[in-house]
Design a protein around this motif. Sequence first.
Motif, PDB file in Angstrom:
ATOM      1  N   LEU A 278      31.720  26.020  37.824  1.00  0.00           N
ATOM      2  CA  LEU A 278      32.966  25.473  37.278  1.00  0.00           C
ATOM      3  C   LEU A 278      33.017  25.644  35.765  1.00  0.00           C
ATOM      4  CD1 LEU A 278      35.603  23.858  37.577  1.00  0.00           C
ATOM      5  CD2 LEU A 278      34.231  21.761  37.388  1.00  0.00           C
ATOM      6  N   HIS A 279      31.911  25.346  35.099  1.00  0.00           N
ATOM      7  CA  HIS A 279      31.875  25.465  33.640  1.00  0.00           C
ATOM      8  C   HIS A 279      32.080  26.920  33.209  1.00  0.00           C
ATOM      9  CE1 HIS A 279      30.242  25.479  29.528  1.00  0.00           C
ATOM     10  NE2 HIS A 279      30.676  24.219  29.484  1.00  0.00           N
ATOM     11  N   GLU A 280      31.432  27.842  33.911  1.00  0.00           N
ATOM     12  CA  GLU A 280      31.577  29.261  33.582  1.00  0.00           C
ATOM     13  C   GLU A 280      33.019  29.729  33.763  1.00  0.00           C
ATOM     14  OE1 GLU A 280      28.824  31.410  35.959  1.00  0.00           O
ATOM     15  OE2 GLU A 280      27.042  30.581  34.964  1.00  0.00           O
ATOM     16  N   HIS A 281      33.715  29.130  34.731  1.00  0.00           N
ATOM     17  CA  HIS A 281      35.101  29.527  34.998  1.00  0.00           C
ATOM     18  C   HIS A 281      36.062  28.942  33.961  1.00  0.00           C
ATOM     19  CE1 HIS A 281      38.371  30.963  37.564  1.00  0.00           C
ATOM     20  NE2 HIS A 281      38.995  29.816  37.306  1.00  0.00           N
ATOM     21  N   LEU A 282      35.821  27.689  33.532  1.00  0.00           N
ATOM     22  CA  LEU A 282      36.769  27.015  32.637  1.00  0.00           C
ATOM     23  C   LEU A 282      36.547  27.343  31.165  1.00  0.00           C
ATOM     24  CD1 LEU A 282      36.906  23.403  34.180  1.00  0.00           C
ATOM     25  CD2 LEU A 282      38.481  25.315  34.568  1.00  0.00           C
ATOM     26  N   ALA A 283      35.289  27.497  30.752  1.00  0.00           N
ATOM     27  CA  ALA A 283      34.975  27.635  29.320  1.00  0.00           C
ATOM     28  C   ALA A 283      35.727  28.765  28.632  1.00  0.00           C
ATOM     29  CB  ALA A 283      33.465  27.800  29.138  1.00  0.00           C
TER      30      ALA A 283
END
Length: 349
Positions: A278-283
């Motif tokens: 999720l973090h990799e997708h949103l950042a």
Amino acid sequence: MNEIESATDDEHESAPSVAADVATNPPISDDPALTVRNLEKSYGSGENAVHAVDDVSFSVEHGSVVGLLGPNGAGKTTIIKSVLGLVTPDTGDILVDGIGIDERRSARYDRVGATLEGARNIYWKLSVRENMEFFASLQGIHPKTARDRHDAYLDLLDLADRAGTPVNELSRGMKQKASIACVLAREPSILFLDEPTLGLDVRASEILSAELLRLSGDEGKTVVISSHDMDVIQEVCDRVIILHDGRVISDSAVDELIDLFQTKAYQVAVTIDDPDELHEHLAPRYDVSDWTVTDRTVSFEVTVPDGERLYDLIGDLQTTGAVPVSIEDVEPDMKDAYLHLTETTEERP
């Protein structure tokens, strides 16, 4: 010997009785309470010169409460000391009630009172009450006629049981309260307060804030506050002047300044099997901060350029399999606006 020069050498709500028998101040003029025009002050010379104040201009109207903000070294203290006569500016004009401070120095001292950081405007060998009586007498106020009013200020600031105590025996917070009490005892029409909540607990800060609002609202006093306490600034000030590197970078009403830097920020909580994915997708897509993972629950703050992007965010959450638990608006405050301005200014070439 005047107050400023002599002192440099060395559960209550606002009480109704404080407002009674207020000492007579010089009549209010049609001019602003304070006018600063093209003020400049440098220390040192040549390549080593430090430009503490660089062409600063502003005015403060009667009965207003104005915050003077900025990081350390921004020029706040130099400006205050220039108004008080403790520092001589290189160029520029300072007028109190329309009177140039070099024309009639007594006019400045009749109208202006100040607390300086560290309670440096009082005599530490005198008791709290003796200090109050001394500084009131400089304004022509007889101690006997001011007794009730002084008692009210001592009660207000929770100093009644320390009235007879020498200032040097007080705690840091009590010294700060004593300094404020002495300024109030003089009944000036313009108050300069440099870090007035320094050393005060939360309750004492709330009491002081209430009294400042009463002084400006009920008695028409003009208050200029230099502080790093953004909660107090936001609560009591009508307007804030923000300085950076000796220059004014913003001069706005508090509400206008906060509205100007409204950001579409949200506090989000979701459940997901793979928080790292999720973090990799949103950042790369959003400004994400305060990322916290507890078991399968992820909470974070996200800033989007406009409200429409919230729908994109929700779509991205669904794409990664995240299940929203809550999405709440994050309201900006005075601290957010101040940090945005000063950090943006520092980033400029």
